[in-house]
Design an enzyme around this catalytic site. Structure first.
Site, PDB file in Angstrom:
ATOM      1  N   TYR A  49       0.733  -1.229   0.117  1.00  0.00           N
ATOM      2  CA  TYR A  49       0.125  -0.085   0.084  1.00  0.00           C
ATOM      3  C   TYR A  49       0.923   1.164  -0.020  1.00  0.00           C
ATOM      4  O   TYR A  49       0.378   2.304   0.317  1.00  0.00           O
ATOM      5  CB  TYR A  49      -0.986  -0.016   1.043  1.00  0.00           C
ATOM      6  CG  TYR A  49      -1.981  -1.184   1.080  1.00  0.00           C
ATOM      7  CD1 TYR A  49      -2.846  -1.281   0.054  1.00  0.00           C
ATOM      8  CD2 TYR A  49      -2.461  -1.737   2.195  1.00  0.00           C
ATOM      9  CE1 TYR A  49      -3.758  -2.136  -0.231  1.00  0.00           C
ATOM     10  CE2 TYR A  49      -3.502  -2.639   2.268  1.00  0.00           C
ATOM     11  CZ  TYR A  49      -4.009  -2.911   1.140  1.00  0.00           C
ATOM     12  OH  TYR A  49      -5.188  -3.979   0.626  1.00  0.00           O
ATOM     13  N   GLN A  50       2.106   1.150  -0.505  1.00  0.00           N
ATOM     14  CA  GLN A  50       2.977   2.241  -0.563  1.00  0.00           C
ATOM     15  C   GLN A  50       3.051   3.112   0.497  1.00  0.00           C
ATOM     16  O   GLN A  50       3.225   4.640   0.240  1.00  0.00           O
ATOM     17  CB  GLN A  50       2.389   3.005  -1.905  1.00  0.00           C
ATOM     18  CG  GLN A  50       2.280   2.357  -3.231  1.00  0.00           C
ATOM     19  CD  GLN A  50       1.189   2.653  -4.155  1.00  0.00           C
ATOM     20  OE1 GLN A  50       0.045   1.954  -3.941  1.00  0.00           O
ATOM     21  NE2 GLN A  50       1.418   3.534  -5.131  1.00  0.00           N
ATOM     22  N   TRP A  55      -8.771   5.815   4.131  1.00  0.00           N
ATOM     23  CA  TRP A  55      -9.748   6.251   5.217  1.00  0.00           C
ATOM     24  C   TRP A  55      -9.456   5.764   6.640  1.00  0.00           C
ATOM     25  O   TRP A  55      -9.852   6.259   7.777  1.00  0.00           O
ATOM     26  CB  TRP A  55     -11.039   5.765   4.778  1.00  0.00           C
ATOM     27  CG  TRP A  55     -11.372   4.374   4.847  1.00  0.00           C
ATOM     28  CD1 TRP A  55     -10.869   3.329   4.139  1.00  0.00           C
ATOM     29  CD2 TRP A  55     -12.552   3.818   5.793  1.00  0.00           C
ATOM     30  NE1 TRP A  55     -11.314   2.182   4.461  1.00  0.00           N
ATOM     31  CE2 TRP A  55     -12.575   2.416   5.371  1.00  0.00           C
ATOM     32  CE3 TRP A  55     -13.796   4.270   6.214  1.00  0.00           C
ATOM     33  CZ2 TRP A  55     -13.477   1.425   5.590  1.00  0.00           C
ATOM     34  CZ3 TRP A  55     -14.828   3.178   6.640  1.00  0.00           C
ATOM     35  CH2 TRP A  55     -14.617   2.006   6.415  1.00  0.00           C
ATOM     36  N   ASP A  56      -8.434   4.585   6.636  1.00  0.00           N
ATOM     37  CA  ASP A  56      -8.116   4.020   7.973  1.00  0.00           C
ATOM     38  C   ASP A  56      -7.581   5.200   8.820  1.00  0.00           C
ATOM     39  O   ASP A  56      -7.562   5.120  10.044  1.00  0.00           O
ATOM     40  CB  ASP A  56      -7.066   3.211   7.683  1.00  0.00           C
ATOM     41  CG  ASP A  56      -7.036   2.043   6.612  1.00  0.00           C
ATOM     42  OD1 ASP A  56      -8.052   2.193   5.858  1.00  0.00           O
ATOM     43  OD2 ASP A  56      -6.602   1.202   6.642  1.00  0.00           O
ATOM     44  N   GLU A 197     -15.409  -4.177  -0.157  1.00  0.00           N
ATOM     45  CA  GLU A 197     -15.111  -3.870  -1.373  1.00  0.00           C
ATOM     46  C   GLU A 197     -15.212  -5.014  -2.566  1.00  0.00           C
ATOM     47  O   GLU A 197     -14.749  -5.026  -3.644  1.00  0.00           O
ATOM     48  CB  GLU A 197     -13.455  -3.620  -1.127  1.00  0.00           C
ATOM     49  CG  GLU A 197     -13.037  -2.534  -0.534  1.00  0.00           C
ATOM     50  CD  GLU A 197     -11.662  -2.296  -0.203  1.00  0.00           C
ATOM     51  OE1 GLU A 197     -10.794  -3.154  -0.343  1.00  0.00           O
ATOM     52  OE2 GLU A 197     -11.150  -1.036  -0.176  1.00  0.00           O
ATOM     53  N   LYS A 312     -17.188  -8.393   2.390  1.00  0.00           N
ATOM     54  CA  LYS A 312     -15.772  -8.450   2.865  1.00  0.00           C
ATOM     55  C   LYS A 312     -15.563  -8.020   4.229  1.00  0.00           C
ATOM     56  O   LYS A 312     -15.051  -8.622   4.930  1.00  0.00           O
ATOM     57  CB  LYS A 312     -14.749  -7.819   1.690  1.00  0.00           C
ATOM     58  CG  LYS A 312     -13.481  -7.614   1.991  1.00  0.00           C
ATOM     59  CD  LYS A 312     -12.539  -6.772   1.135  1.00  0.00           C
ATOM     60  CE  LYS A 312     -11.156  -6.710   1.615  1.00  0.00           C
ATOM     61  NZ  LYS A 312     -10.166  -5.806   0.817  1.00  0.00           N
ATOM     62  N   GLN A 313     -16.158  -6.745   4.359  1.00  0.00           N
ATOM     63  CA  GLN A 313     -16.050  -6.228   5.657  1.00  0.00           C
ATOM     64  C   GLN A 313     -17.145  -5.295   6.147  1.00  0.00           C
ATOM     65  O   GLN A 313     -17.993  -5.111   5.277  1.00  0.00           O
ATOM     66  CB  GLN A 313     -14.870  -5.275   5.783  1.00  0.00           C
ATOM     67  CG  GLN A 313     -14.981  -4.076   4.693  1.00  0.00           C
ATOM     68  CD  GLN A 313     -13.646  -3.410   4.201  1.00  0.00           C
ATOM     69  OE1 GLN A 313     -13.157  -3.637   3.163  1.00  0.00           O
ATOM     70  NE2 GLN A 313     -13.304  -2.628   5.108  1.00  0.00           N
TER      71      GLN A 313
HETATM   72  O1  IFM Z   1      -8.866   1.050   3.559  1.00  0.00           O
HETATM   73  C1  IFM Z   1      -8.755  -0.420   3.444  1.00  0.00           C
HETATM   74  C2  IFM Z   1     -10.005  -0.798   3.028  1.00  0.00           C
HETATM   75  O2  IFM Z   1     -10.987  -0.672   3.762  1.00  0.00           O
HETATM   76  C3  IFM Z   1      -9.686  -2.567   2.984  1.00  0.00           C
HETATM   77  N1  IFM Z   1      -8.640  -2.754   2.157  1.00  0.00           N
HETATM   78  C4  IFM Z   1      -7.457  -2.272   2.882  1.00  0.00           C
HETATM   79  C5  IFM Z   1      -7.601  -0.924   2.881  1.00  0.00           C
HETATM   80  C6  IFM Z   1      -6.140  -0.293   3.717  1.00  0.00           C
HETATM   81  O3  IFM Z   1      -6.379  -1.082   5.029  1.00  0.00           O
END
Ligand code: IFM
Length: 485
Positions: A49-50, A55-56, A197, A312-313
């Site tokens: 993720y660079q 949004w985390d 996602e 997914k979440q």
């Molecule tokens: O921001 C999250 C996303 O909600 C789910 N995939 C990973 C990202 C980075 O943690």
């Protein structure tokens, strides 16, 4: 000093204590404290993720700092001001107005998320994911965080200097993204990717719509407050971004007429997005049997979850963590429905379920989700590779979320107007939980056990801490004083 401010002490559960320390430590070290730089979604552990922000940053990492070291939270938000131009460019490039914050945001705020993120492991072909152009909830989430920051700190200077401009540009984005449907007399949000996602290209994702409405309302109220209290600063901001009054009327109109998926009167369920309930109703375990290769990506366009209700979440449940306007009955019904359908394929997910489990009085589920969330790195239970892409490393969102679950989940921390309140839901084997908070400049320590709550105000406080007990009784705890209820 850091431990004094951020530590959460748990007595009666050494495992939970160790996991807590591990997570809080990583949230601290991953967060740039002075420079305006992103918090890498994988911390300092690797380049997945660079090293960039998602949004985390505002929703998962920031709360711990907001309530313990607000200067760091201010700095986290200032990063979004410093990267406004990148967000403006993204909006323009996609044909919108205002500021469309990047899904993956680096130093300048430009979108770093590649169009082809995952790979079809069966054919080797790249998958055109739309994280970079449809996952627009990041922008209203930033407004949400700015207002949350203001509520906890009353730092109006931040709103005047930075926050208002960000919030206005986000309202512009939302208005330009929405569609007004004359035959329904309402605005709708079309072509979205919500927190879940696995389902891309959905309409009216409940999480996104509610967050957008919140962001529009805040833009209007900040505008009105500035008009009344500080017209010069407002004029400076409106001139800088060429904002005209008609735009505020548009935001007001959209806030009033934006479609918000309502709980079904019989089941109390909120549909995650239009048509979600028509999808195949199955479970994560069931669809896993359909994999031809263990490394297959589950989502868009043809993954095993796409045509099913498997998410997914946390999505609707994530909304409940942010917006505290739903009844416990609604929260419980949705928790019971969505939890068995959630894969928890993102490390962001279990913490949301932990929080809502506690909020609805289910300490045992809350505990299980808390352990799952906070052990992802120490027990190394996360997925390292998905759809051919390496996504391993320290999960900093889960690290930050540990603090939130402990305080807002198990301790039930809430802001109630001018006061702070707690509705604890402790696991039965915990003797106590204690932590320090700073709200509106006043510091205090809270210790909750199975029978009582002790609130100790810092001797250096300039005013008393207002505490609202669960029975509605209000207390003022003066500097250096202690209250036991
Ligand atoms: O921001 C999250 C996303 O909600 C789910 N995939 C990973 C990202 C980075 O943690």
């Amino acid at each position: 000093k850091i431990w004094h401010l951020t530590d959460v002490r748990i007595t009666g559960d050494d495992e939970a204590q160790v996991l807590t320390r591990f997570n809080l430590y990583h949230n601290v070290i991953a967060t740039p404290q002075h420079a305006s730089l992103p918090i890498g979604a994988r911390g300092l552990s690797c380049q997945a993720y660079q090293g960039a922000a998602f949004w985390d940053q505002e929703i998962f990492n920031m709360p711990m700092f907001l309530y313990t070291q607000p200067a760091i939270a201010r700095n986290i938000l200032k990063y979004r001001y410093d990267t406004l131009d990148g967000a403006r460019e993204k909006a323009k490039a996609l044909g919108y107005e205002g500021a469309y914050y990047a899904w993956i945001s680096g130093k300048t705020g430009e979108e770093l998320c590649p169009s082809f993120f995952f790979k079809d492991v069966l054919t080797g072909r790249l998958i055109r994911n739309h994280f970079n152009c449809w996952q627009m909830h990041i922008s209203p989430d930033i407004t949400y965080a700015i207002w949350h920051y203001y509520q906890v700190t009353e730092d109006w200077d931040f709103i005047v200097s930075y926050g208002a401009e960000i919030v206005f540009e986000i309202a512009r984005l939302i208005f330009s993204y929405g569609f007004f449907k004359p035959h329904r007399q309402r605005y709708e949000m079309i072509r979205l990717l919500g927190p879940d996602e696995y389902h891309e290209n959905v309409d009216n994702n409940a999480f996104t719509n509610y967050q957008c409405q919140y962001a529009l309302e805040k833009a209007c109220s900040i505008f009105t407050d500035l008009q009344a209290s500080d017209p010069e600063s407002l004029a400076r901001i409106t001139q800088r971004i060429s904002l005209i009054n008609n735009e505020i009327n548009n935001w007001r109109d959209m806030a009033a007429k934006l479609y918000l998926p309502q709980p079904d009167p019989d089941t109390q369920l909120i549909e995650q997005f239009d048509g979600y309930f028509q999808l195949e109703d199955t479970t994560p375990a069931e669809i896993k049997k359909r994999l031809q290769d263990p490394g297959e990506y589950h989502g868009w366009p043809n993954g095993i979850a796409v045509h099913t209700q498997v998410l997914k979440q946390a999505d609707v449940i994530q909304l409940f963590c942010l917006q505290d306007t739903f009844t416990t009955q609604i929260e419980r019904a949705n928790y019971n429905y969505y939890e068995p359908r959630t894969e928890h394929g993102s490390s962001l997910s279990p913490s949301a379920y932990a929080t809502i489990a506690c909020k609805t009085g289910n300490a045992s589920d809350g505990y299980q989700h808390f352990i799952k969330s906070s052990s992802v790195d120490l027990y190394n239970t996360g997925k390292a590779v998905s759809g051919g892409t390496f996504i391993g490393g320290i999960h900093t969102a889960a690290c930050g979320a540990a603090w939130s679950v402990l305080t807002t989940g198990f301790a039930g921390l809430k802001l109630a107007g001018e006061s702070v309140s707690f509705s604890p839901c402790l696991p039965s084997h915990w003797q106590s939980i204690s932590f320090h908070l700073q709200i509106r400049g006043q510091r205090f320590r809270v210790e909750i056990n199975q029978h009582s709550l002790r609130l100790t105000a810092d001797p250096g406080n300039e005013s008393s801490v207002s505490y609202l007990a669960e029975n509605g009784k209000a207390y003022q705890v003066a500097a250096g004083q202690e209250l036991v209820v």
